[in-house]
Design a protein around this motif. Structure first.
Motif, PDB file in Angstrom:
ATOM      1  N   GLY A  51      40.745  50.679  54.960  1.00 50.80           N
ATOM      2  CA  GLY A  51      40.279  49.374  54.504  1.00 50.80           C
ATOM      3  C   GLY A  51      39.980  49.367  53.015  1.00 50.80           C
ATOM      4  N   ASP A  52      39.374  50.441  52.523  1.00 46.55           N
ATOM      5  CA  ASP A  52      39.086  50.534  51.089  1.00 46.55           C
ATOM      6  C   ASP A  52      40.381  50.489  50.277  1.00 46.55           C
ATOM      7  OD1 ASP A  52      36.392  50.714  51.618  1.00 46.55           O
ATOM      8  OD2 ASP A  52      36.323  52.909  51.484  1.00 46.55           O
ATOM      9  N   ALA A  53      41.401  51.224  50.745  1.00 50.79           N
ATOM     10  CA  ALA A  53      42.683  51.247  50.040  1.00 50.79           C
ATOM     11  C   ALA A  53      43.343  49.867  50.053  1.00 50.79           C
ATOM     12  CB  ALA A  53      43.610  52.285  50.673  1.00 50.79           C
ATOM     13  N   LEU A  54      43.292  49.195  51.191  1.00 53.02           N
ATOM     14  CA  LEU A  54      43.885  47.867  51.303  1.00 53.02           C
ATOM     15  C   LEU A  54      43.205  46.873  50.372  1.00 53.02           C
ATOM     16  CD1 LEU A  54      44.348  47.715  55.176  1.00 53.02           C
ATOM     17  CD2 LEU A  54      46.194  47.710  53.476  1.00 53.02           C
ATOM     18  N   ARG A  55      41.883  46.937  50.306  1.00 54.58           N
ATOM     19  CA  ARG A  55      41.158  46.023  49.412  1.00 54.58           C
ATOM     20  C   ARG A  55      41.452  46.336  47.949  1.00 54.58           C
ATOM     21  NH1 ARG A  55      37.717  46.304  53.918  1.00 54.58           N
ATOM     22  NH2 ARG A  55      36.848  48.322  53.275  1.00 54.58           N
ATOM     23  N   ASP A  56      41.568  47.620  47.619  1.00 53.95           N
ATOM     24  CA  ASP A  56      41.885  47.999  46.239  1.00 53.95           C
ATOM     25  C   ASP A  56      43.243  47.453  45.812  1.00 53.95           C
ATOM     26  OD1 ASP A  56      39.522  49.348  45.893  1.00 53.95           O
ATOM     27  OD2 ASP A  56      40.364  51.340  46.253  1.00 53.95           O
ATOM     28  N   VAL A  57      44.202  47.453  46.730  1.00 61.26           N
ATOM     29  CA  VAL A  57      45.569  47.035  46.405  1.00 61.26           C
ATOM     30  C   VAL A  57      45.734  45.512  46.492  1.00 61.26           C
ATOM     31  CG1 VAL A  57      47.963  47.109  47.217  1.00 61.26           C
ATOM     32  CG2 VAL A  57      46.646  49.224  47.018  1.00 61.26           C
ATOM     33  N   LEU A  58      45.267  44.923  47.585  1.00 59.91           N
ATOM     34  CA  LEU A  58      45.533  43.505  47.841  1.00 59.91           C
ATOM     35  C   LEU A  58      44.503  42.563  47.224  1.00 59.91           C
ATOM     36  CD1 LEU A  58      46.608  43.782  51.599  1.00 59.91           C
ATOM     37  CD2 LEU A  58      48.099  43.597  49.591  1.00 59.91           C
ATOM     38  N   ALA A  59      43.282  43.054  47.064  1.00 63.68           N
ATOM     39  CA  ALA A  59      42.222  42.189  46.535  1.00 63.68           C
ATOM     40  C   ALA A  59      41.880  42.517  45.091  1.00 63.68           C
ATOM     41  CB  ALA A  59      40.967  42.295  47.411  1.00 63.68           C
ATOM     42  N   ASP A  60      42.740  43.281  44.430  1.00 59.09           N
ATOM     43  CA  ASP A  60      42.558  43.566  43.014  1.00 59.09           C
ATOM     44  C   ASP A  60      42.560  42.244  42.239  1.00 59.09           C
ATOM     45  OD1 ASP A  60      42.367  45.427  40.842  1.00 59.09           O
ATOM     46  OD2 ASP A  60      44.445  44.943  40.332  1.00 59.09           O
ATOM     47  N   PRO A  61      41.684  42.058  41.250  1.00 61.20           N
ATOM     48  CA  PRO A  61      41.598  40.772  40.550  1.00 61.20           C
ATOM     49  C   PRO A  61      42.891  40.406  39.816  1.00 61.20           C
ATOM     50  CG  PRO A  61      39.642  42.098  40.130  1.00 61.20           C
ATOM     51  CD  PRO A  61      40.621  42.988  40.819  1.00 61.20           C
ATOM     52  N   VAL A  62      43.208  39.124  39.806  1.00 59.52           N
ATOM     53  CA  VAL A  62      44.352  38.604  39.067  1.00 59.52           C
ATOM     54  C   VAL A  62      44.012  38.610  37.582  1.00 59.52           C
ATOM     55  CG1 VAL A  62      45.850  36.605  38.692  1.00 59.52           C
ATOM     56  CG2 VAL A  62      45.044  37.159  40.997  1.00 59.52           C
ATOM     57  N   TYR A  63      44.934  39.138  36.773  1.00 61.77           N
ATOM     58  CA  TYR A  63      44.670  39.199  35.336  1.00 61.77           C
ATOM     59  C   TYR A  63      44.776  37.807  34.719  1.00 61.77           C
ATOM     60  CZ  TYR A  63      44.828  40.650  30.478  1.00 61.77           C
ATOM     61  OH  TYR A  63      44.546  40.806  29.141  1.00 61.77           O
ATOM     62  N   GLY A  64      43.882  37.531  33.775  1.00 60.77           N
ATOM     63  CA  GLY A  64      43.982  36.328  32.960  1.00 60.77           C
ATOM     64  C   GLY A  64      43.214  35.127  33.456  1.00 60.77           C
ATOM     65  N   LEU A  65      42.547  35.233  34.623  1.00 59.56           N
ATOM     66  CA  LEU A  65      41.766  34.107  35.117  1.00 59.56           C
ATOM     67  C   LEU A  65      40.346  34.171  34.554  1.00 59.56           C
ATOM     68  CD1 LEU A  65      42.855  33.855  38.865  1.00 59.56           C
ATOM     69  CD2 LEU A  65      43.829  32.715  36.856  1.00 59.56           C
ATOM     70  N   PRO A  66      39.744  33.008  34.308  1.00 62.27           N
ATOM     71  CA  PRO A  66      38.403  32.994  33.713  1.00 62.27           C
ATOM     72  C   PRO A  66      37.343  33.671  34.573  1.00 62.27           C
ATOM     73  CG  PRO A  66      39.419  30.826  33.599  1.00 62.27           C
ATOM     74  CD  PRO A  66      40.292  31.665  34.466  1.00 62.27           C
ATOM     75  N   ARG A  67      37.514  33.589  35.884  1.00 60.47           N
ATOM     76  CA  ARG A  67      36.592  34.289  36.770  1.00 60.47           C
ATOM     77  C   ARG A  67      37.392  35.074  37.795  1.00 60.47           C
ATOM     78  NH1 ARG A  67      33.679  29.813  40.616  1.00 60.47           N
ATOM     79  NH2 ARG A  67      35.534  28.932  41.600  1.00 60.47           N
ATOM     80  N   GLU A  68      36.765  36.059  38.388  1.00 56.59           N
ATOM     81  CA  GLU A  68      37.474  37.014  39.230  1.00 56.59           C
ATOM     82  C   GLU A  68      37.960  36.370  40.530  1.00 56.59           C
ATOM     83  OE1 GLU A  68      35.924  41.019  41.173  1.00 56.59           O
ATOM     84  OE2 GLU A  68      36.073  41.215  38.993  1.00 56.59           O
ATOM     85  N   GLU A  69      39.268  36.507  40.776  1.00 54.96           N
ATOM     86  CA  GLU A  69      39.878  36.075  42.035  1.00 54.96           C
ATOM     87  C   GLU A  69      40.856  37.148  42.483  1.00 54.96           C
ATOM     88  OE1 GLU A  69      41.184  31.931  42.472  1.00 54.96           O
ATOM     89  OE2 GLU A  69      40.476  31.599  40.425  1.00 54.96           O
ATOM     90  N   PRO A  70      40.949  37.415  43.793  1.00 50.44           N
ATOM     91  CA  PRO A  70      41.837  38.487  44.280  1.00 50.44           C
ATOM     92  C   PRO A  70      43.295  38.078  44.249  1.00 50.44           C
ATOM     93  CG  PRO A  70      40.865  37.344  46.134  1.00 50.44           C
ATOM     94  CD  PRO A  70      40.227  36.752  44.901  1.00 50.44           C
ATOM     95  N   LYS A  71      44.195  39.066  44.160  1.00 49.33           N
ATOM     96  CA  LYS A  71      45.629  38.785  44.214  1.00 49.33           C
ATOM     97  C   LYS A  71      45.994  38.060  45.505  1.00 49.33           C
ATOM     98  CE  LYS A  71      47.775  42.384  41.339  1.00 49.33           C
ATOM     99  NZ  LYS A  71      46.674  43.221  40.874  1.00 49.33           N
ATOM    100  N   PHE A  72      45.401  38.516  46.622  1.00 45.36           N
ATOM    101  CA  PHE A  72      45.681  37.916  47.925  1.00 45.36           C
ATOM    102  C   PHE A  72      44.376  37.673  48.680  1.00 45.36           C
ATOM    103  CE2 PHE A  72      49.328  40.616  46.904  1.00 45.36           C
ATOM    104  CZ  PHE A  72      50.389  39.741  47.066  1.00 45.36           C
ATOM    105  N   SER A  73      44.362  36.625  49.479  1.00 46.79           N
ATOM    106  CA  SER A  73      43.295  36.441  50.458  1.00 46.79           C
ATOM    107  C   SER A  73      43.689  37.246  51.692  1.00 46.79           C
ATOM    108  CB  SER A  73      43.144  34.959  50.823  1.00 46.79           C
ATOM    109  OG  SER A  73      42.854  34.196  49.667  1.00 46.79           O
ATOM    110  N   ILE A  74      42.728  37.976  52.270  1.00 46.90           N
ATOM    111  CA  ILE A  74      43.040  38.904  53.357  1.00 46.90           C
ATOM    112  C   ILE A  74      42.354  38.463  54.644  1.00 46.90           C
ATOM    113  CG2 ILE A  74      42.920  41.309  54.124  1.00 46.90           C
ATOM    114  CD1 ILE A  74      42.631  42.129  51.206  1.00 46.90           C
ATOM    115  N   ASP A  75      43.122  38.429  55.734  1.00 47.04           N
ATOM    116  CA  ASP A  75      42.576  38.230  57.077  1.00 47.04           C
ATOM    117  C   ASP A  75      42.821  39.504  57.872  1.00 47.04           C
ATOM    118  OD1 ASP A  75      41.787  35.611  56.577  1.00 47.04           O
ATOM    119  OD2 ASP A  75      43.717  34.792  57.213  1.00 47.04           O
ATOM    120  N   GLN A  76      41.754  40.152  58.321  1.00 43.48           N
ATOM    121  CA  GLN A  76      41.899  41.364  59.129  1.00 43.48           C
ATOM    122  C   GLN A  76      42.100  40.969  60.584  1.00 43.48           C
ATOM    123  OE1 GLN A  76      38.986  42.986  61.178  1.00 43.48           O
ATOM    124  NE2 GLN A  76      40.606  44.277  62.032  1.00 43.48           N
TER     125      GLN A  76
END
Length: 323
Positions: A51-76
Motif C-alpha cells: 500500500g505504501d508503494a502504491l500511494r508513493d507511485v499513484l498519489a504522488d503530487p502533480v507538478y505545477g499545481l498551486p496546492r497538492e493534488e495526487p496524480k490519481f484518485s485511488i479506490d482500494q
C-alpha cells in the motif's frame, strides 16, 4: 417443438453476440472518472509495504499545481469484490500472489478501452519493490489511457475552429463550452467559465524559430517569450501576466503531431497581485513554416481542485494537428 426451435435460435444469437468475426468476445464500454484508478489488494496488503508503494507511485503530487493534488484518485478494492461492474473500470492495478515477480500491462481484458497493471510476487517486499521500480511505466500506461478517454469525450461536442485553422494552420479539438475571447492575426484566446468559480483558458500564437533556438538556454527563452507575449496580450488589472518567479518551471521534450515540442509546466502569476494558477505550454517546432507554434493552457480557479481541469487542457493541446 416450435418453442424448442425458438429457444435454440435465441441461444445461438446470444452466443454469436458475445463474439466478433475472429471469435473474440465483444467487450462492453469501460467506465470511470478521469484519473481514478481501482487498486485490487487485500486489506493487509493495503496497510503494509504494498500500500505504501502504491500511494508513493499513484498519489504522488502533480507538478505545477498551486496546492497538492495526487496524480490519481485511488479506490482500494478487495479481491473478492472485483467483479461485475467493477471489472469495467477503465484503469486498474491488481496484486496477485505468485512464485515469481512480474509486472504486466494488459489491454481491454474486461472492457474497452481499458488498461490494467497486474503485479505478482511471492512477498509483500518483492511486490512493493517491483511497483516502485516501475513507477514511470505504470504512470505512463495509465496517463496514456486517460488521455485517449478524455480526447474521446471532448470530441462529442466540438467547437468550430475554421478561423484558427485559417490563421495558424492548426486544428484543435476543444469543446463548444469554450468561447473565443480573442481572435486576431497574431493571437487567439479561448476561454471556458467554470461552474463554481474561475475559468480555463487556451492561447495560440507563433514565434520565429530563433526566439527559442538562439542558444541552449531553452527554458529561459520560453519563459522570456511567454512573459513578453502573455504580459501584453492577457489583460489584467494593476499588473502583468507572467511566469511565477519563485518557482522554476518544469521542462521536457515531447511530440505533438509527430513534431518536436517543448512541454513547460509551472505556475503563472500577476506581478504585484495575489493572483496565480497553473499553466502548461507546448512550443511545437514547425520547421516547415519557420516557426514555433505556441499552445498554452492555464487556469484561474482559486481554492478549487485543478488536476482534472489541467488534464483537460493537456488533452486539448495534444490533439493539435498542423498543416
Amino acid at each position: 417443438m416450435i418453442k424448442r426451435i425458438f429457444l435454440s435460435i435465441v441461444t445461438a444469437s446470444l452466443l454469436f453476440s458475445c463474439g466478433d468475426n475472429d471469435g473474440k468476445r465483444i467487450l462492453s464500454q469501460s467506465v470511470g472518472n478521469i484519473n481514478n484508478v481501482k487498486v485490487i489488494v487485500t486489506k493487509a496488503q493495503w496497510q503494509g509495504a504494498i500500500g505504501d508503494a502504491l500511494r508513493d507511485v499513484l498519489a504522488d503530487p502533480v507538478y505545477g499545481l498551486p496546492r497538492e493534488e495526487p496524480k490519481f484518485s485511488i479506490d482500494q478494492i478487495p479481491p473478492e469484490a472485483f467483479s461485475d461492474f467493477l471489472l469495467k473500470n477503465r484503469i486498474y492495478l491488481q496484486i496477485k500472489p505468485a512464485d515469481s515477480a512480474s509486472l504486466t500491462i494488459v489491454k481491454d481484458k474486461y472492457a474497452r478501452p481499458q488498461t490494467g497493471v497486474i503485479v505478482t510476487g511471492s512477498s509483500h517486499t518483492q511486490i512493493a519493490n517491483l511497483i516502485i521500480d516501475n513507477e514511470e511505466r505504470i504512470v505512463t500506461a495509465f496517463k496514456g489511457q486517460e488521455l485517449v478517454a478524455n480526447q474521446s469525450r471532448i470530441k462529442k461536442a466540438l467547437k468550430k475552429t475554421d478561423s484558427l485553422q485559417k490563421v495558424f494552420g492548426v486544428r484543435l479539438n476543444f469543446p463548444n463550452a469554450y468561447r473565443y475571447a480573442e481572435q486576431k492575426a497574431d493571437f487567439f484566446w479561448m476561454r471556458k467559465e467554470l461552474k463554481r468559480s474561475g475559468n480555463m483558458n487556451i492561447t495560440v500564437y507563433e514565434v520565429p524559430l530563433e526566439a527559442i533556438d538562439k542558444d541552449t538556454l531553452t527554458i529561459k527563452n520560453i519563459i522570456r517569450m511567454r512573459d513578453s507575449i502573455g504580459g501584453k496580450k492577457i489583460p489584467v488589472d494593476d499588473g502583468r501576466f507572467i511566469t511565477e518567479r519563485a518557482f522554476s518551471p518544469y521542462l521536457q521534450e515531447t511530440e505533438i503531431d509527430g513534431k518536436l515540442a517543448y512541454e513547460t509546466k509551472g505556475t503563472w502569476e500577476v506581478d504585484g497581485r495575489y493572483m496565480a494558477g497553473p499553466f502548461v505550454n507546448y512550443a511545437v517546432r514547425d520547421e516547415k513554416n519557420g516557426r514555433y507554434l505556441i499552445l498554452e493552457g492555464f487556469i484561474f480557479s482559486p481554492s478549487q481542485d485543478q488536476r482534472d481541469n489541467m488534464f483537460e487542457l493537456e488533452s486539448i493541446l495534444k490533439s493539435a494537428r498542423l498543416r
